[in-house]
Design a protein around this motif. Structure first.
Motif, short mmCIF file in Angstrom:
data_model
loop_
_atom_site.label_atom_id
_atom_site.label_comp_id
_atom_site.label_asym_id
_atom_site.label_seq_id
_atom_site.Cartn_x
_atom_site.Cartn_y
_atom_site.Cartn_z
N ASP A 143 0.85 -1.19 0.00
CA ASP A 143 0.00 0.00 0.00
C ASP A 143 0.89 1.24 0.00
O ASP A 143 1.11 1.88 1.03
CB ASP A 143 -0.92 -0.02 1.22
CG ASP A 143 -1.94 1.11 1.19
OD1 ASP A 143 -1.99 1.84 0.18
OD2 ASP A 143 -2.68 1.26 2.18
N ASN A 184 -0.84 4.43 1.30
CA ASN A 184 -1.44 4.39 2.65
C ASN A 184 -2.92 4.78 2.64
O ASN A 184 -3.39 5.51 3.51
CB ASN A 184 -0.66 5.31 3.60
CG ASN A 184 0.77 4.87 3.78
OD1 ASN A 184 1.04 3.68 4.00
ND2 ASN A 184 1.69 5.81 3.68
N SER A 189 -5.32 2.20 1.73
CA SER A 189 -6.04 0.92 1.77
C SER A 189 -6.75 0.62 0.46
O SER A 189 -7.71 -0.17 0.43
CB SER A 189 -7.07 0.92 2.92
OG SER A 189 -6.42 1.14 4.15
N PHE A 208 -5.33 -0.85 -2.23
CA PHE A 208 -4.53 -1.75 -3.04
C PHE A 208 -5.10 -3.16 -2.97
O PHE A 208 -5.80 -3.53 -2.02
CB PHE A 208 -3.07 -1.72 -2.58
CG PHE A 208 -2.81 -2.44 -1.29
CD1 PHE A 208 -2.01 -3.58 -1.25
CD2 PHE A 208 -3.37 -2.00 -0.09
CE1 PHE A 208 -1.77 -4.24 -0.06
CE2 PHE A 208 -3.13 -2.65 1.09
CZ PHE A 208 -2.33 -3.78 1.12
N GLU A 253 -4.57 -6.53 -2.02
CA GLU A 253 -3.63 -7.22 -1.16
C GLU A 253 -3.36 -8.62 -1.71
O GLU A 253 -4.29 -9.39 -1.95
CB GLU A 253 -4.17 -7.30 0.26
CG GLU A 253 -3.16 -7.82 1.27
CD GLU A 253 -3.64 -7.69 2.70
OE1 GLU A 253 -2.89 -8.07 3.61
OE2 GLU A 253 -4.77 -7.17 2.90
#
Length: 689
Positions: free
Chosen positions: A421, A424, A426, A428, A430
């Motif tokens: 990320d 920063n 959130s 992305f 994962e």
């Protein structure tokens, strides 16, 4: 905006079709012997263009009439061949009268006989049909002024023609104000060794009479033949009658505008005007109607055609502003752009490996099975669809690194282990990268990561690969630190990646449709995240070969990244030799012996100089590969030898082993590496380095 055209490289999306062998990665339709036999005007290329050059040094026109000539007329003569053809005669019009050569015997016997075919008075397509049957060997032709069927010529002319044909020497016979010319030669072989002769046909020769430019076919085709969005008859006002020819000429004396004439009922009226009213009563004078645009007019002025909505012409439109990327979502400076590119290079590398493993995990036949074997065919199509995306990812990996070099940073050959990320926020996807077989769940991940995100919604949607490049695209467009030709080139490459990502998304959707539904995994042959084989396992050496081949490919790519743009295409093709003729065969042998490819990132124990860049020494395998600027190596051959060294040494070891399978692989690989070195060295030396 400047009126000058920008020079931009065109990137072919398939390997060259100029090949005497079937090229893996090309569909069979790229081969000339598989082209659709269609010539009016043709689907893949127009076969009539072959026969235009059936005689050495001459080019005939078989498509259209000229100066009233219906037969095949002579367009070009190579002056270097010294044919007794007067340029004034050619300019006035010379056509094919006769051709003497080897033709199939009428009746279907299969035999070829020497025949004289009379061609004068025939149309171009009729002449083409005869020339199409002309077999290889000696051929003689007779050229003369336009001559219709049944048209008499002096007996002495025909006698002299037949005498010249029997004499076997080129001749020019006076005939009125022109000449009749008799020539001898060999029927041109336009497919030497199974490939279209590039010395005979220049790029565009075979396709110039297709729907290219598209206006050519647009002029000729009615709405029942063209795509459904091509109107024939339109209205010119809301609620008005749909009676006006969409392709009518709209400017000049012969183009009343707006049109006020009654419906046109025949092509003759479009071309010559109306001579009768709607009741059939002759008019006192010809009523001009807007004639239909011809080919040249439509090619040069197609933009005057209006938009048609609900069968009605309109010049009105509502401008829908394109979505914009919020300034606070842009990457702030060049350093941030470079950091994002370095991250994406690792992602592209990791995706390439994931896709390769998924491809090999499908237990599919190597050759396309018969259509009746549905199960095998679906597996084959799915596996090769995934492979095609993996090959594209290698190109994306190259393009991202090319951008990094353009921006003054070293390339990145390290492989990402997981997504990060970076913003920063959130947003992305994962993911931890790994070697997993092509289950439905795995293919769903491929679909998610390649999903297009051209619509800008930074608050709600996670960043797909496409979305991360979209952010880069906007950031670079507005960057004051990246300018000029560098900016133009970088934006061009990013757009290519975004466009291909859209195609990848749809290819993975296709692969998911082809594979069995969960929980069926009977089509898979590889485990999830395989562990290295123990040293005592007989397949261990095959596992090592795959890893070494992978290492060589990374080395070769690093050489490519340090070269000029003009060399990239040739060097990537040479790298593909290592991928297909070495690593691919090594992987299949490993699987056949019970192993699975690991694609292990190599441990670099000492600096590896690969041209402009070098890979720094690692202290542990867990260390990421780091690329640094390098001192120039002694020569191009030294650079390439360093790149293939890891596999060359292993090939020497396995050549003397007692395992015949390893010996065969070593021999094949050694041959492939030799071809790689020759190809790389030739390109690098030709550029002066």
């Amino acid at each position: 905006m400047s009126g000058e055209l920008q020079k931009q490289k065109i990137f072919p999306r398939n390997q060259t079709a100029h090949s005497d062998a079937i090229v893996r990665g090309n569909p069979v339709t790229t081969r000339p012997d598989d082209a659709v036999e269609n010539t009016f005007p043709g689907l893949e290329f127009d076969h009539r263009n072959f026969e235009k050059k059936f005689f050495p040094g001459l080019t005939f026109e078989l498509h259209h009439t000229a100066r009233g000539m219906a037969s095949a007329w002579l367009r070009f003569v190579d002056p270097a061949l010294g044919y007794p053809i007067d340029e004034a005669d050619r300019a006035a019009g010379l056509t094919l009268w006769h051709v003497v050569g080897n033709f199939p015997e009428i009746g279907g016997s299969g035999r070829v006989v020497r025949s004289q075919m009379t061609l004068f008075g025939r149309s171009g397509p009729q002449v083409w049909q005869i020339l199409r049957e002309l077999e290889a060997g000696a051929v003689a032709i007779v050229l003369g002024p336009r001559r219709s069927i049944g048209e008499a010529v002096p007996t002495t002319i025909d006698e002299q023609v037949q005498s010249a044909l029997g004499g076997g020497k080129n001749a020019s016979i006076p005939f009125g104000t022109s000449h009749v010319v008799v020539l001898f030669g060999q029927r041109v072989d336009y497919l030497p060794k199974g490939i279209i002769n590039p010395e005979l046909f220049e790029p565009g020769d075979l396709t110039r009479s297709l729907c290219a430019p598209w206006q050519y076919d647009f002029t000729d085709c009615g709405c029942w033949y063209w795509a459904s969005n091509k109107p024939d008859m339109v209205a010119v006002s809301d609620g008005g009658p749909q009676i006006f020819n969409f392709q009518r000429l709209r400017t000049g004396a012969d183009a009343p505008e707006p049109p006020t004439h009654p419906p046109v009922v025949s092509n003759t009226e479009w071309e010559e005007g109306r001579t009768k009213d709607s009741a059939g009563i002759p008019l006192s004078a010809v009523e001009r109607v807007p004639r239909q645009m011809n080919h040249a007019e439509l090619i040069n002025g197609w933009e005057i055609l209006p938009v048609v909505i609900n069968d009605t012409e309109t010049t009105k439109y509502v401008h829908a502003p394109s979505e914009d990327f919020p300034d606070d979502q842009l990457l702030p400076d060049k350093a941030a752009i470079v950091q994002r590119l370095e991250y994406l290079a690792g992602i592209e590398h990791a995706l390439m490996v994931e896709y390769l493993y998924a491809h090999y995990s499908i237990n599919a036949p190597r050759a396309r099975p018969d259509l009746g074997d549905t199960t095998a065919l679906r597996r084959y199509e799915a596996a090769n669809t995934i492979l095609s995306v993996a090959i594209d990812e290698m190109r994306h990996f190259r393009w991202v690194n090319e951008i990094l070099v353009l921006l003054g940073s070293p390339p990145v050959v390290a492989r990402a282990e997981k997504t990060v990320d970076l913003d920063n926020d959130s947003r992305f996807l994962e993911h931890t990268f790994g070697l997993l077989p092509a289950t439905q769940e795995r293919v769903d991940w491929f679909i998610d990561v390649e999903k297009p995100s051209r619509d800008v919604d930074p608050d709600l949607k996670p960043d797909t690969i496409d979305g991360m490049y979209t952010r880069l695209l906007f950031s670079i467009e507005r960057s004051a630190d990246i300018t000029g030709e560098v900016k133009a080139r970088v934006l061009h490459l990013i757009k290519l990646i975004i466009d291909e990502g859209y195609d990848h998304y749809h290819r993975f959707l296709r692969a998911r449709q082809l594979l069995p539904q969960a929980p069926d995994v009977s089509y898979l042959r590889l485990p999830a995240n395989p562990a290295p084989l123990p040293a005592t396992n007989p397949a261990k050496e095959f596992e090592l070969r795959v890893n070494r081949s992978y290492e060589v490919i990374l080395n070769l790519l690093l050489i490519v990244f340090g070269r000029g743009d003009a060399e990239h295409g040739q060097l990537i093709e040479a790298t593909r030799i290592a991928m297909v003729d070495s690593m691919d065969m090594e992987t299949l042998a490993l699987i056949a012996n019970g192993g699975a490819p690991l694609f292990t990132v190599p441990l670099i124990t000492q600096e590896r100089n690969l041209g402009r860049f070098q890979i720094a020494r690692q202290t542990a395998l867990a260390d990421k590969l780091v690329v640094l600027d390098a001192a120039p190596p002694a020569s191009a051959s030294d650079t390439v030898a360093e790149a293939t060294k890891a596999l060359d040494e292993l090939n020497q070891t396995h050549a003397s082993t007692g395992n015949s399978a390893l010996q065969a692989l070593a021999a094949r690989s050694a041959s492939a590496m030799q071809r790689v070195r020759e190809a790389f060295t030739a390109v690098m030396i030709s550029s002066g380095s």
